[in-house]
Design a protein around this motif. Structure first.
Motif, PDB file in Angstrom:
ATOM      1  N   LYS A 143      -0.007  -1.465   4.356  1.00  0.00           N
ATOM      2  CA  LYS A 143       0.422  -0.150   4.827  1.00  0.00           C
ATOM      3  C   LYS A 143       0.735  -0.154   6.315  1.00  0.00           C
ATOM      4  CE  LYS A 143      -1.662   3.746   3.418  1.00  0.00           C
ATOM      5  NZ  LYS A 143      -2.604   4.902   3.390  1.00  0.00           N
ATOM      6  N   GLU A 144      -0.133  -0.782   7.102  1.00  0.00           N
ATOM      7  CA  GLU A 144       0.062  -0.804   8.549  1.00  0.00           C
ATOM      8  C   GLU A 144       1.382  -1.484   8.917  1.00  0.00           C
ATOM      9  OE1 GLU A 144      -2.144  -2.566  12.567  1.00  0.00           O
ATOM     10  OE2 GLU A 144      -3.290  -2.350  10.711  1.00  0.00           O
ATOM     11  N   LYS A 145       1.677  -2.582   8.261  1.00  0.00           N
ATOM     12  CA  LYS A 145       2.914  -3.315   8.523  1.00  0.00           C
ATOM     13  C   LYS A 145       4.125  -2.486   8.133  1.00  0.00           C
ATOM     14  CE  LYS A 145       4.929  -7.911   7.757  1.00  0.00           C
ATOM     15  NZ  LYS A 145       4.735  -9.205   7.069  1.00  0.00           N
ATOM     16  N   ASP A 146       4.044  -1.821   6.986  1.00  0.00           N
ATOM     17  CA  ASP A 146       5.153  -0.996   6.532  1.00  0.00           C
ATOM     18  C   ASP A 146       5.385   0.191   7.456  1.00  0.00           C
ATOM     19  OD1 ASP A 146       5.528  -2.706   4.407  1.00  0.00           O
ATOM     20  OD2 ASP A 146       4.497  -1.438   2.949  1.00  0.00           O
ATOM     21  N   LEU A 147       4.311   0.852   7.864  1.00  0.00           N
ATOM     22  CA  LEU A 147       4.448   2.002   8.760  1.00  0.00           C
ATOM     23  C   LEU A 147       5.011   1.599  10.119  1.00  0.00           C
ATOM     24  CD1 LEU A 147       1.176   4.017   7.990  1.00  0.00           C
ATOM     25  CD2 LEU A 147       3.506   4.578   7.289  1.00  0.00           C
ATOM     26  N   SER A 148       4.812   0.355  10.512  1.00  0.00           N
ATOM     27  CA  SER A 148       5.328  -0.117  11.796  1.00  0.00           C
ATOM     28  C   SER A 148       6.830  -0.391  11.752  1.00  0.00           C
ATOM     29  CB  SER A 148       4.602  -1.400  12.217  1.00  0.00           C
ATOM     30  OG  SER A 148       5.052  -2.519  11.449  1.00  0.00           O
ATOM     31  N   LEU A 177       7.103   1.990  -6.504  1.00  0.00           N
ATOM     32  CA  LEU A 177       8.313   2.218  -5.721  1.00  0.00           C
ATOM     33  C   LEU A 177       7.977   2.734  -4.317  1.00  0.00           C
ATOM     34  CD1 LEU A 177      10.830   3.831  -8.246  1.00  0.00           C
ATOM     35  CD2 LEU A 177      10.462   1.423  -7.698  1.00  0.00           C
ATOM     36  N   PRO A 178       8.890   2.517  -3.364  1.00  0.00           N
ATOM     37  CA  PRO A 178       8.665   2.956  -1.981  1.00  0.00           C
ATOM     38  C   PRO A 178       8.618   4.474  -1.843  1.00  0.00           C
ATOM     39  CG  PRO A 178      10.420   1.310  -2.105  1.00  0.00           C
ATOM     40  CD  PRO A 178      10.135   1.737  -3.507  1.00  0.00           C
ATOM     41  N   HIS A 179       8.215   4.922  -0.653  1.00  0.00           N
ATOM     42  CA  HIS A 179       8.143   6.342  -0.318  1.00  0.00           C
ATOM     43  C   HIS A 179       9.357   6.792   0.476  1.00  0.00           C
ATOM     44  CE1 HIS A 179       3.971   4.805  -0.656  1.00  0.00           C
ATOM     45  NE2 HIS A 179       3.787   5.922  -1.334  1.00  0.00           N
ATOM     46  N   ALA A 180      10.263   5.868   0.784  1.00  0.00           N
ATOM     47  CA  ALA A 180      11.340   6.121   1.739  1.00  0.00           C
ATOM     48  C   ALA A 180      12.209   7.319   1.371  1.00  0.00           C
ATOM     49  CB  ALA A 180      12.207   4.868   1.886  1.00  0.00           C
ATOM     50  N   VAL A 181      12.692   7.380   0.137  1.00  0.00           N
ATOM     51  CA  VAL A 181      13.580   8.473  -0.268  1.00  0.00           C
ATOM     52  C   VAL A 181      12.848   9.804  -0.209  1.00  0.00           C
ATOM     53  CG1 VAL A 181      14.886   9.463  -2.191  1.00  0.00           C
ATOM     54  CG2 VAL A 181      15.101   7.027  -1.674  1.00  0.00           C
ATOM     55  N   ALA A 182      11.638   9.837  -0.754  1.00  0.00           N
ATOM     56  CA  ALA A 182      10.858  11.080  -0.743  1.00  0.00           C
ATOM     57  C   ALA A 182      10.535  11.518   0.684  1.00  0.00           C
ATOM     58  CB  ALA A 182       9.575  10.896  -1.544  1.00  0.00           C
ATOM     59  N   ASN A 183      10.199  10.575   1.545  1.00  0.00           N
ATOM     60  CA  ASN A 183       9.900  10.893   2.945  1.00  0.00           C
ATOM     61  C   ASN A 183      11.097  11.526   3.643  1.00  0.00           C
ATOM     62  OD1 ASN A 183       7.304   9.864   2.825  1.00  0.00           O
ATOM     63  ND2 ASN A 183       7.814   7.914   3.763  1.00  0.00           N
ATOM     64  N   TYR A 228      15.094  17.889  -7.323  1.00  0.00           N
ATOM     65  CA  TYR A 228      15.302  16.514  -6.863  1.00  0.00           C
ATOM     66  C   TYR A 228      14.135  15.690  -7.392  1.00  0.00           C
ATOM     67  CZ  TYR A 228      17.001  12.851  -3.728  1.00  0.00           C
ATOM     68  OH  TYR A 228      17.545  11.689  -3.231  1.00  0.00           O
ATOM     69  N   VAL A 229      14.449  14.663  -8.143  1.00  0.00           N
ATOM     70  CA  VAL A 229      13.407  13.888  -8.823  1.00  0.00           C
ATOM     71  C   VAL A 229      13.366  12.466  -8.280  1.00  0.00           C
ATOM     72  CG1 VAL A 229      12.532  13.109 -11.056  1.00  0.00           C
ATOM     73  CG2 VAL A 229      13.722  15.308 -10.869  1.00  0.00           C
ATOM     74  N   LYS A 230      12.166  11.992  -8.025  1.00  0.00           N
ATOM     75  CA  LYS A 230      11.999  10.622  -7.504  1.00  0.00           C
ATOM     76  C   LYS A 230      10.574  10.162  -7.777  1.00  0.00           C
ATOM     77  CE  LYS A 230      13.442   6.987  -5.203  1.00  0.00           C
ATOM     78  NZ  LYS A 230      12.488   6.086  -5.873  1.00  0.00           N
ATOM     79  N   ASN A 231      10.438   8.912  -8.165  1.00  0.00           N
ATOM     80  CA  ASN A 231       9.101   8.331  -8.247  1.00  0.00           C
ATOM     81  C   ASN A 231       8.718   7.747  -6.892  1.00  0.00           C
ATOM     82  OD1 ASN A 231       7.547   5.489  -8.603  1.00  0.00           O
ATOM     83  ND2 ASN A 231       6.772   7.006 -10.035  1.00  0.00           N
ATOM     84  N   TRP A 232       7.440   7.784  -6.593  1.00  0.00           N
ATOM     85  CA  TRP A 232       6.895   7.031  -5.457  1.00  0.00           C
ATOM     86  C   TRP A 232       5.499   6.560  -5.833  1.00  0.00           C
ATOM     87  CZ3 TRP A 232       8.157  12.277  -5.035  1.00  0.00           C
ATOM     88  CH2 TRP A 232       7.081  13.177  -4.973  1.00  0.00           C
ATOM     89  N   SER A 233       5.108   5.421  -5.305  1.00  0.00           N
ATOM     90  CA  SER A 233       3.787   4.870  -5.601  1.00  0.00           C
ATOM     91  C   SER A 233       2.727   5.611  -4.801  1.00  0.00           C
ATOM     92  CB  SER A 233       3.752   3.372  -5.294  1.00  0.00           C
ATOM     93  OG  SER A 233       4.139   3.140  -3.955  1.00  0.00           O
ATOM     94  N   ASN A 234       1.494   5.308  -5.103  1.00  0.00           N
ATOM     95  CA  ASN A 234       0.379   5.985  -4.448  1.00  0.00           C
ATOM     96  C   ASN A 234       0.352   5.654  -2.961  1.00  0.00           C
ATOM     97  OD1 ASN A 234      -2.575   6.566  -3.735  1.00  0.00           O
ATOM     98  ND2 ASN A 234      -2.467   7.265  -5.845  1.00  0.00           N
ATOM     99  N   TYR A 235       0.099   6.649  -2.137  1.00  0.00           N
ATOM    100  CA  TYR A 235       0.030   6.425  -0.688  1.00  0.00           C
ATOM    101  C   TYR A 235      -1.393   6.110  -0.247  1.00  0.00           C
ATOM    102  CZ  TYR A 235       0.479   7.063   4.342  1.00  0.00           C
ATOM    103  OH  TYR A 235       0.453   6.864   5.695  1.00  0.00           O
ATOM    104  N   LYS A 236      -2.363   6.838  -0.802  1.00  0.00           N
ATOM    105  CA  LYS A 236      -3.761   6.608  -0.415  1.00  0.00           C
ATOM    106  C   LYS A 236      -4.245   5.267  -0.946  1.00  0.00           C
ATOM    107  CE  LYS A 236      -8.298   8.846  -0.317  1.00  0.00           C
ATOM    108  NZ  LYS A 236      -9.091  10.022  -0.760  1.00  0.00           N
ATOM    109  N   GLU A 237      -4.074   5.038  -2.248  1.00  0.00           N
ATOM    110  CA  GLU A 237      -4.340   3.715  -2.841  1.00  0.00           C
ATOM    111  C   GLU A 237      -3.013   2.964  -2.753  1.00  0.00           C
ATOM    112  OE1 GLU A 237      -6.681   3.615  -6.530  1.00  0.00           O
ATOM    113  OE2 GLU A 237      -6.785   5.800  -6.355  1.00  0.00           O
ATOM    114  N   TYR A 238      -2.710   2.474  -1.596  1.00  0.00           N
ATOM    115  CA  TYR A 238      -1.357   2.128  -1.202  1.00  0.00           C
ATOM    116  C   TYR A 238      -0.650   1.184  -2.170  1.00  0.00           C
ATOM    117  CZ  TYR A 238       2.595   1.197   1.849  1.00  0.00           C
ATOM    118  OH  TYR A 238       3.872   1.099   2.361  1.00  0.00           O
ATOM    119  N   GLY A 239       0.544   1.639  -2.623  1.00  0.00           N
ATOM    120  CA  GLY A 239       1.388   0.827  -3.478  1.00  0.00           C
ATOM    121  C   GLY A 239       0.944   0.718  -4.919  1.00  0.00           C
ATOM    122  N   LYS A 240      -0.089   1.463  -5.296  1.00  0.00           N
ATOM    123  CA  LYS A 240      -0.605   1.372  -6.662  1.00  0.00           C
ATOM    124  C   LYS A 240       0.108   2.352  -7.592  1.00  0.00           C
ATOM    125  CE  LYS A 240      -3.834  -1.528  -5.377  1.00  0.00           C
ATOM    126  NZ  LYS A 240      -3.736  -2.964  -5.727  1.00  0.00           N
TER     127      LYS A 240
END
Length: 316
Positions: free
Chosen positions: A118-123, A180-186, A234-246
């Protein structure tokens, strides 16, 4: 516009949307602007719409395009400082970014997250290393946490199709077999926060996005309740953020069908594509007149073109 890394690089949103719609009507009207200019499109991940729309946008502005697929066409890049490069990577970002900047007037980059660190991705280590070591404007074609070109295309689509001054827009999670990533939803969330819309997010409990992104946007855990009287879904899947990527929930009741759409205000169905039919959305919805996914995809060209036009104008 000096660069386009995130939604925050847009100063006047209404102005840039209007300009994109104007470009759509006359796409070659600024063909001289990019004459003798080159854009490098760098892909660290697969792409269809982003690749084709950005290339088309650049060509309509008179630019030359160079496309590189890392992992196939170029050396594997090393991004860490102080690394002893005796493994799989061959070239360091310090040299690569500097060299590419000599060949290109603009560099556009697509690089997905690890979904494990998560830290690497957020950077945003790929995007920001190109910015650090390159010397030309950078355009984000989707990064670890953001997809601002898609979000701008979505804003154009809603602006063109809305029937009320302040439509209700719902961002809904839907199941998917892969993380899946959070990019589109973000980026969609950030965009809707800047538009004059009634915006709601709905997802199963535990699938909250980064709270620094959602801020005070209403989150409704009952999908049917969230959909009531909506004008755009608007519909999109994203993986878990707290349990990162799960992937901790694949509840098929969240798949968008006529049942969910029935409580809306004849809402338009939106998705960034590609979409897994009958997992994210039922055929009966995506094949219906309510679906505007093809219009959305078409607007990807003009979101890219207006961004490139403004960067080229800044370079003059």
């Amino acid at each position: 516009m000096k660069e386009y890394l995130d939604i925050s690089d847009i100063n006047n949103l209404h102005e840039i949307i209007d300009e994109a719609i104007s470009l759509k009507k006359a796409p070659y009207s600024f063909e001289e602007l990019g004459k003798h200019k080159t854009i490098g499109l760098l892909f660290f991940n697969s792409s269809l719409r982003t690749r084709l729309s950005t290339q088309k946008a650049a060509q309509q502005l008179g630019m030359h395009c160079i496309v590189i697929n890392f992992g196939a066409d170029a050396w594997g890049l090393e991004f860490e400082d102080g690394t002893v490069m005796n493994g799989s990577t061959t070239e360091h970002i310090k040299e690569a970014a500097a060299v590419i900047s000599q060949y290109c007037d603009i560099i556009a980059i697509r690089a997905f997250p690890t979904l494990t660190d998560k830290e690497k991705d957020l950077s945003e280590h790929v995007l920001n290393n190109f910015k650090k070591y390159g010397s030309v404007p950078i355009v984000n074609m989707e990064s670890a946490t953001a997809h601002p070109l898609q979000a701008l295309a979505d804003a154009i689509t809603i602006t063109e199709l809305k029937k009320t001054a302040k439509p209700k827009v719902v961002l809904s999670w839907a199941p998917h077999p892969k993380a899946l990533p959070h990019a589109v939803a973000n980026s969609f969330t950030k965009m809707m926060q800047r538009m004059d819309v009634d915006f709601v997010i709905t997802h199963p409990e535990g699938y909250e996005l980064n709270p620094e992104v959602t801020k005070d946007t209403p989150i409704v855990y009952d999908q049917e309740e969230a959909f009531k009287d909506a004008d755009f879904i608007y519909v999109k899947n994203w993986s878990n953020y707290k349990e990162y990527g799960k992937v901790v929930n694949n509840d098929p009741s969240w798949t968008i069908s006529n049942k969910q759409m029935a409580v809306t205000n004849n809402a338009k169905f939106m998705h960034c594509l590609p979409v897994r039919r009958n997992v994210i959305v039922a055929d009966e919805v995506i094949d219906s007149d309510a679906s505007v996914v093809i219009e959305q995809a078409n607007n990807r060209t003009y979101s890219a073109q207006v961004v490139l036009k403004r960067i080229l104008e800044h370079l003059k």
